[in-house]
Design an enzyme around this catalytic site. Sequence first.
Site, PDB file in Angstrom:
ATOM      1  N   GLU A  77     -28.876  18.769  -0.052  1.00 17.48           N
ATOM      2  CA  GLU A  77     -29.185  19.240   1.302  1.00 17.48           C
ATOM      3  C   GLU A  77     -28.152  20.287   1.703  1.00 17.48           C
ATOM      4  OE1 GLU A  77     -28.930  15.836   3.884  1.00 17.48           O
ATOM      5  OE2 GLU A  77     -26.794  15.526   3.510  1.00 17.48           O
TER       6      GLU A  77
ATOM      7  N   ASP B  54     -22.425  19.090  11.174  1.00 20.35           N
ATOM      8  CA  ASP B  54     -23.301  20.109  10.580  1.00 20.35           C
ATOM      9  C   ASP B  54     -23.111  21.479  11.230  1.00 20.35           C
ATOM     10  OD1 ASP B  54     -24.454  17.807   9.323  1.00 20.35           O
ATOM     11  OD2 ASP B  54     -25.820  17.583  11.012  1.00 20.35           O
TER      12      ASP B  54
END
Length: 362
Positions: free
Chosen positions: A263, A56
């Site tokens: 997301e 991420d």
Amino acid sequence: MKRKIFLMASAIAVITACNDAGNSTAPTTDSTEINTNAADDKYLQQPLVSHIYTADPSAHVFNGRIYIYPSHDTATGTPENDNGDHFNMMDYHILSMDAVGGKVTDHGVALHVKDIPWAGRQLWAPDAAFANGTYYLYFPVKDKQDVFRIGVATSKTPEGPFTAEKEPIKGSYSIDPCVFKDDDGSYYMYFGGIWGGQLQRWNNNKYDSAGKLRQPDEQAILPRVAKLSADMKSFAGPVKEVKVVDSAGKLYKEKDNDRRFFEAAWMHKYNGKYYFSYSTGDTHNIVYAIGDNPNGPFTYKGVLLSPVEGWTNHHSIIEKDGKWYLFYHDIQLSGKTHLRNVKVTELKHNADGTITTIHSQR
């Protein structure tokens, strides 16, 4: 034949110290099988670091240097499920480098879950910003009631360590904060994630523990945006839904899961246009949509990054020295969904404003 070694906690500490003598706090829970000869011609790029697992990646340029704010994956042995309990991260390590392709420095633990007064568990994908002579680290973590909120921590240096506020940002919820600075100096936070990210439990900014995922023919759940106050620690107004629409201006339904939001929101600006990119989750694309306003609506344009190895797909985009770069992750080092490694590759905008699709494998 690729050499493999089991890295126990003590070995990890030694390896980390060798990678960066300035890293005084080594990870202690990365005990798992790592491929120490990770280079493989089938991949477009190689991992930025291999002594810890990272994912991420939120990248920024501060003081002419690239800083990367990733999740820190660890092998905790937590059973896998659709809520993502196996992504049981407990701290953040910040990485930096002078330029893409240069030496990467691991600055050690910047923030640990035990140092966040209101936190319960699971430090997921963070982001960072600079304002007021201060660096701000934004992070999602479940509170002591197991509800995801977004917190903020501060430091005088981009690498930290960071000191967390005593409470989460009022009115915040769900996961994956992305903080974007517009040309007029305004800051916006984009956030949200369905499934384990709990966004389906929030309607009109009110929590419903029984909130469910949408059915295929229902309108897809929308990401969220809020303008940040001057103190960078609170919202300046109500949280709003971000509309992502098709070429006809229609909102997507849940069954459009190769295009609807799941997301990993990110925002960048190019030639006066706002590029809102995100993960489609269960179809594993990073896609993008373009708009004329930071609040949207954004019109879907296409796939930015095709699926990588591993279940998740999460990214960030920066400009450095006249070139644009995409940071992302896959599971080249471990082969395990919850033990990922960050990478970077060049990103190209076409003459018409679209983006050339990137394929992480050759």
